[in-house]
Write an enzyme that holds these catalytic residues in place. Structure first.
Site, PDB file in Angstrom:
ATOM      1  N   GLY A  52      78.009   4.978  12.422  1.00  0.00           N
ATOM      2  CA  GLY A  52      77.687   3.598  12.779  1.00  0.00           C
ATOM      3  C   GLY A  52      76.812   3.505  14.013  1.00  0.00           C
ATOM      4  N   SER A  53      77.104   2.511  14.844  1.00  0.00           N
ATOM      5  CA  SER A  53      76.219   2.193  15.967  1.00  0.00           C
ATOM      6  C   SER A  53      76.073   3.299  17.006  1.00  0.00           C
ATOM      7  CB  SER A  53      76.739   0.938  16.665  1.00  0.00           C
ATOM      8  OG  SER A  53      76.754  -0.112  15.748  1.00  0.00           O
ATOM      9  N   THR A  54      76.937   4.290  16.982  1.00  0.00           N
ATOM     10  CA  THR A  54      76.791   5.356  17.986  1.00  0.00           C
ATOM     11  C   THR A  54      75.500   6.159  17.775  1.00  0.00           C
ATOM     12  OG1 THR A  54      78.131   6.879  16.669  1.00  0.00           O
ATOM     13  CG2 THR A  54      79.280   5.619  18.382  1.00  0.00           C
TER      14      THR A  54
END
Ligand code: 59J
Length: 575
Positions: free
Chosen positions: A291-293
């Site tokens: 995801g956003s990482t």
């Protein structure tokens, strides 16, 4: 009368005497022959019946942490075995034996009887030498002993997944114990002894071959950090009633793994109730969508093309963006964002627009270069490599989802490694689970050093500026940087679940001169919130605080007076 009658046949008497003399002579001759001519042969034959070779167990190498703290040690134990055939003759003492062994008399009797035709059965394996001796001292016929070693794990559940364990014969079965089994295993020696007919040892003759101990192994992990990470992760799991979690910490300069913990965990010293779920070294054997990482890597790719600068802006409009039939959504409305703002708001829409502008190739290349989907070289048993899928033709939806972290899968170790590369001025250092005593590799420059420091500044803003979503990751005394992520979990039947999440936080510290990268993964928090910035970030903050202090990293964010005090202290001025 009798005498006279006896003398009636004197030749009979003579014959008997002669026969007796002959027999004496024959025996004497045989004695002389055996003693003088066959002595050596007979001595050999006798020894062959009494001389035995018994193995000398070899000591398995010790596993330690990077500071020499023991993680796996072999201690001498006594294993008791019996010859059931002989034990059957000592029935009167079975009760006493059972009591000494601390087992039910009926059970022991059953075992002896079912082994009645055999000459070997274990009575008790791996007793402490004192306990073993106390049984032997009873001198029960048919009870014997054998020296062995048994593995103990002083750090217990705190390092269990990483260290692994051996079976009762000290063969590595899991983790480092399995991966480095050959290195750790010794070669047993041989001892010559004389035993009597019953097999009891009479005399030690000589050591024929010394046992060659296994080699010791110093891991890269720091047990102090391991304990800290274990405790903080466990507390977060309890607080948010989460199912599982992992934490990985890497020394960004050397690539050494400083800590790796998972929950649930298990006690390797008592594996009677083995729960396979508790035994997973999730940090390496489980994969997930990051995801956003991964957004900082998409930003690095954009900067690498030269088409984007940190101050370039993207319009995220009302927080939704249509690609064909597919709609990308932000959780909160962002408006016009520069690249720092994109990370602070964690805008899926902005990252998608950037990715469509530069194309999938640069994003894919950065992700590949920081190690996604690639072999870590750690060769940990059961380790997964994740997937960074390559499309022959990248559609717009695939390009966008890759850039905000879906459609690829990584392990926590790979994600931590990627942050370590980004933090190390863009230089990819190979990972190591063993202590590296001298820098043996230079690593490969995969991201421009200037881009690396630009992204570091953005990660710092995420943690330190209002509205960045990373405030809970702050570390007193230091400037750190990082990125949260909250990802819906994949549903078993395809698509995404609506109420199970994975909370993530990945970051580095100190952000202006990074030493450590840390990733926190919390699986399915179910109470009190589920955002990465709420659930995972505080664990990151607390673990990094302890790590930077324990590793003697100079604080770079002290209130001015305190800083003066540190400069003036025994630590000396700035080097
Ligand atoms: C999200 C997703 C799933 C996969 C969305 C999380 C997508 C998506 C298809 C809604 C919870 C939620 C490929 S949210 O990580 O955007 O960390 O503090 O799981 O978007 O398109 O109810 N993170 N998370 N998205 N999927 N597909 C934000 C964001 C992120 C936060 C908060 C709020 C998602 C600020 C996530 C955090 O940055």
């Amino acid at each position: 009368m009798n005498r006279l009658r006896g003398m009636e046949h004197p030749w009979r008497f003579m014959i008997i005497i002669s026969l007796l003399l002959l027999m004496v002579a024959a025996i004497a001759a045989r004695i002389v022959y055996l003693h003088v001519f066959s002595h050596e042969f007979l001595a050999m034959q006798g020894d062959a019946r009494a001389l035995r070779h018994i193995p000398i167990p070899a000591h398995r190498g010790v596993i330690t942490d990077r500071n020499g703290e023991p993680l796996a040690v072999s201690t001498p134990v006594l294993t008791l075995w019996a010859n059931p055939k002989e034990l059957l003759d000592a029935k009167a003492r079975w009760n006493e034996l059972a009591k000494a062994l601390d087992v039910q008399p009926a059970e022991l009797a059953k075992r002896i009887e079912s082994n009645a035709t055999r000459e070997f059965m274990y009575l008790a394996r791996g007793l402490t030498p004192e306990r073993g001796q106390s049984v032997l001292e009873r001198k029960i016929k048919g009870v014997y002993s054998k020296e062995e070693f048994r593995r103990f794990y002083p750090a217990g559940e705190v390092a269990a997944h990483l260290v692994g364990f051996t079976d009762i014969d000290e063969h590595g079965r899991e983790g480092i114990e399995l991966a480095f089994n050959e290195w750790l295993t010794g070669v047993p020696g041989k001892r010559q002894v004389i035993k009597d007919r019953r097999g009891d040892l009479i005399r030690d003759v000589q050591v024929k071959q010394n046992a060659k101990p296994g080699k010791q192994l110093a891991l890269s992990i720091d047990l102090r950090l391991q304990y800290l990470a274990h405790r903080e992760l466990r507390n977060a799991l309890l607080e948010f009633e989460a199912k599982a979690g992992s934490l990985v910490m890497i020394d960004v300069r050397s690539g050494e793994i400083l800590a790796m913990v998972n929950h649930p965990t298990y006690n390797p010293n008592n594996r009677r109730e083995l729960n396979p779920q508790a035994m997973r070294n999730r940090a390496m054997v489980d994969v997930f969508e990051p995801g956003s990482t991964v957004k900082p890597f998409s930003i690095a790719a954009a900067l690498g093309t030269g088409r984007w600068k940190p101050e370039s802006t993207v319009d995220t409009g009302n927080g939704s963006f249509k690609i064909g039939r597919y709609t990308i959504r932000d959780v909160s409305r962002g408006g016009l964002l520069d690249l720092t703002g994109v990370l602070k708001k964690s805008s899926n829409v902005a990252i998608s627009k950037i990715a469509l502008d530069i194309g999938a190739q640069p994003v894919y290349a950065v992700m590949q270069n920081v190690g996604f989907g690639a072999d870590t070289g750690l060769n940990f048993p059961g380790e997964q490599l994740g997937q960074l899928p390559m499309h022959r033709k990248w559609g717009q939806a695939e390009t966008a989802t890759l850039a905000y972290g879906y459609g690829l899968s990584v392990t926590a170790v790979q994600l931590a490694h990627a942050y370590a590369v980004l933090a190390n001025g863009g230089r990819n250092m190979p990972l190591s689970l063993l202590r590296q005593d001298k820098a043996s590799v230079e690593g490969v420059q995969v991201i421009d050093a200037k881009i690396s420091s630009e992204v570091m500044a953005m990660l710092r803003a995420v943690v330190e500026e209002p509205g960045g979503g990373g405030a809970r990751a702050q570390v007193p005394g230091y400037h750190v940087g990082g990125k949260s992520g909250t990802a819906k979990k994949l549903a078993a039947g395809g698509g995404y679940t609506e109420s199970s999440y994975r909370s993530l936080f990945a970051g580095v510290g100190p952000v202006d001169n990074p030493r450590v990268a840390t990733v926190v993964v919390i699986d399915e928090p179910s109470k009190g919130g589920y955002y990465g910035g709420l659930v995972a970030a505080p664990v990151f903050g607390r673990v990094m605080a302890g790590a930077l202090r324990m590793l003697n990293v100079r604080p770079d964010n002290l209130p001015t007076q305190t800083q003066t005090a540190v400069v003036g202290s025994a630590q000396g001025g700035r080097g």
